[in-house]
Scaffold this active site. Structure first.
Site, PDB file in Angstrom:
ATOM      1  N   HIS A 123      -8.958   3.048   5.064  1.00  0.00           N
ATOM      2  CA  HIS A 123      -8.293   4.119   4.547  1.00  0.00           C
ATOM      3  C   HIS A 123      -8.473   5.363   5.168  1.00  0.00           C
ATOM      4  CE1 HIS A 123      -6.064   3.278   0.669  1.00  0.00           C
ATOM      5  NE2 HIS A 123      -6.505   2.051   1.121  1.00  0.00           N
TER       6      HIS A 123
ATOM      7  N   GLU B  45       0.794  -1.158   0.004  1.00  0.00           N
ATOM      8  CA  GLU B  45      -0.097   0.095   0.045  1.00  0.00           C
ATOM      9  C   GLU B  45       0.736   1.115   0.197  1.00  0.00           C
ATOM     10  OE1 GLU B  45      -3.885   0.100   0.392  1.00  0.00           O
ATOM     11  OE2 GLU B  45      -3.200   2.163  -0.183  1.00  0.00           O
TER      12      GLU B  45
ATOM     13  N   HIS C  27       2.428  23.507  31.594  1.00  0.00           N
ATOM     14  CA  HIS C  27       2.733  22.174  31.509  1.00  0.00           C
ATOM     15  C   HIS C  27       4.160  21.459  31.466  1.00  0.00           C
ATOM     16  CE1 HIS C  27      -0.937  21.804  28.605  1.00  0.00           C
ATOM     17  NE2 HIS C  27      -1.208  22.881  29.414  1.00  0.00           N
TER      18      HIS C  27
ATOM     19  N   ARG D 142      -6.040 -14.734   1.530  1.00  0.00           N
ATOM     20  CA  ARG D 142      -6.698 -13.590   1.953  1.00  0.00           C
ATOM     21  C   ARG D 142      -7.484 -12.884   0.962  1.00  0.00           C
ATOM     22  NH1 ARG D 142      -3.755  -8.318   3.567  1.00  0.00           N
ATOM     23  NH2 ARG D 142      -3.880  -8.024   1.185  1.00  0.00           N
TER      24      ARG D 142
HETATM   25  C1  HCA Z   1      -5.818  -0.925  -3.872  1.00  0.00           C
HETATM   26  C2  HCA Z   1      -6.956  -1.782  -3.137  1.00  0.00           C
HETATM   27  C3  HCA Z   1      -6.784  -2.190  -1.616  1.00  0.00           C
HETATM   28  C4  HCA Z   1      -6.646  -3.562  -1.455  1.00  0.00           C
HETATM   29  C5  HCA Z   1      -6.645  -3.932  -0.177  1.00  0.00           C
HETATM   30  C6  HCA Z   1      -6.419  -5.297   0.382  1.00  0.00           C
HETATM   31  C7  HCA Z   1      -7.971  -1.145  -1.045  1.00  0.00           C
HETATM   32  O1  HCA Z   1      -5.233   0.006  -3.336  1.00  0.00           O
HETATM   33  O2  HCA Z   1      -5.157  -1.941  -4.915  1.00  0.00           O
HETATM   34  O3  HCA Z   1      -6.077  -6.126  -0.925  1.00  0.00           O
HETATM   35  O4  HCA Z   1      -6.404  -6.082   1.500  1.00  0.00           O
HETATM   36  O5  HCA Z   1      -7.908  -0.416  -0.182  1.00  0.00           O
HETATM   37  O6  HCA Z   1      -9.033  -1.887  -1.243  1.00  0.00           O
HETATM   38  O7  HCA Z   1      -5.361  -1.456  -0.960  1.00  0.00           O
HETATM   39 CU    CU Z   2      -6.046   0.115   0.543  1.00  0.00          CU
END
Ligand code: HCA
Ligand code: CU
Length: 325
Positions: A204, A21, A296, A140
């Site tokens: 996010h 990410e 403080h 996953r």
């Molecule tokens: C992305 C999508 C992802 C995937 C998260 C995951 C999201 O940026 O490609 O695979 O668990 O936020 O949906 O990061």
């Molecule tokens: Cu993501």
């Protein structure tokens, strides 16, 4: 008064996605060398699962992931894939322990992301999970934009994944739209629908609620959390690994991460990305433990708890002044 979260489990597993990410954050690119450095630091800090990258994206990305796998870390290594044969085979060839398959199923995914209808998407989930299992990968399965997906549809998609052999489900709030109250209800509902299945959450931070949503999800039964050091990721990023480790320690929830590694992890990612956390960012910001008003400063000299929720020395910051020193 400090209160303890009502968590069904007192342990959660961190899935650190800094190297996947985080690599999608504007202006950030990890070389194979910096990947190795960060992966070793994450492993040394006690992160359970390192999310490495998306091997099918390019030869360089494949090599970066493969090199990480070859380190033989204690942490499990997961690599990212779309629900297509090409991506999953690439993950298998890297030797990674696990694949993170992601796919959207709601209307916007059908029309703007995948250009396929629900039936076709469910079939992609089925075949990609089966393929990954045939390669002996732990699977996953993430539903992208799960937060804007009608529950019945989400459930159908997860059922297909589990029937095909997925090991863990992941709920992604890909656009960062949820609030903690909605997360408590939604994750609670998923927990009831799939009580035995490990459940990861990926939040996010577009509304500034990623951390709050994460804690709410854990209280509702999430077993795994996606996070990245300094929160780096697409747009406003995701839940910050360092701040999460500190929050979980505060709540007495075990996550395997050594609290004293927090400062060095954050510093390493700041150096490698040439981008540090905002000065006021909780836990890792330069001002997170600095005190200005005379009142403080005096009180903190007498008792550091007077204006601190946590001792910065426990996070690995040199005292006094903590992160701000
Ligand atoms: C992305 C999508 C992802 C995937 C998260 C995951 C999201 O940026 O490609 O695979 O668990 O936020 O949906 O990061
Ligand atoms: Cu993501």
């Amino acid at each position: 008064m400090k209160s303890k979260a009502v968590a069904p489990s007192d342990t959660v597993h961190l899935v650190d996605c800094t190297l996947r990410e985080g690599a999608q954050a504007p202006g950030i690119k990890f070389s194979a060398e910096t990947t190795v450095e960060i992966a070793k630091a994450l492993d040394g800090a006690g992160v359970a699962i390192v999310e490495a990258g998306h091997p099918c994206a390019s030869d360089a990305e494949f090599e970066r992931v493969e090199r990480l796998v070859r380190l033989g870390l204690r942490a499990k290594v997961l690599a990212h894939a779309r629900a297509v044969e090409r991506d999953i085979s690439a993950v298998a060839r890297t030797g990674a322990d696990a694949v993170g398959i992601f796919v959207g199923v709601n209307h916007i995914s059908q029309t703007a992301r995948l250009r396929r209808d629900e039936r076709e998407i469910l079939s992609m989930i089925d075949s990609s999970v089966r393929l990954a299992r045939s390669h002996d990968l732990t699977v996953r399965l993430t539903i992208e934009d799960a937060s804007r997906t009608e529950f019945a549809m989400l459930r159908r998609a997860y059922e297909v994944a589990l029937n095909a052999g997925a090991d863990r489900l992941c709920f992604a709030d890909s656009v960062g739209v949820l609030s903690p109250v909605e997360v408590a209800a939604g994750i609670g509902e998923l927990r009831s629908a799939f009580p035995q299945t490990p459940l990861e959450v990926h939040f996010h931070d577009d509304r500034g609620l990623a951390m709050a949503n994460t804690l709410s999800a854990i209280a509702a039964g999430a077993t795994h959390v996606s996070c990245s050091v300094n929160g780096i990721g697409e747009r406003c990023g995701i839940t910050d690994t360092a701040a999460l480790a500190a929050n979980l320690a505060y709540e007495n929830i075990e996550c395997g991460v050594r609290l004293s590694a927090v400062a060095s992890l954050s510093g390493l990612v700041e150096r490698v990305t040439a981008c540090g956390p905002d000065a006021r960012r909780p836990v890792t910001g330069r001002h997170a433990f600095s005190h200005t008003a005379r009142l403080h400063v005096k009180a903190v000299e007498r008792d550091p708890n007077a204006y601190q929720w946590m001792d910065p020395a426990d996070l690995g910051y040199p005292v006094a002044g903590g992160a701000g020193a």
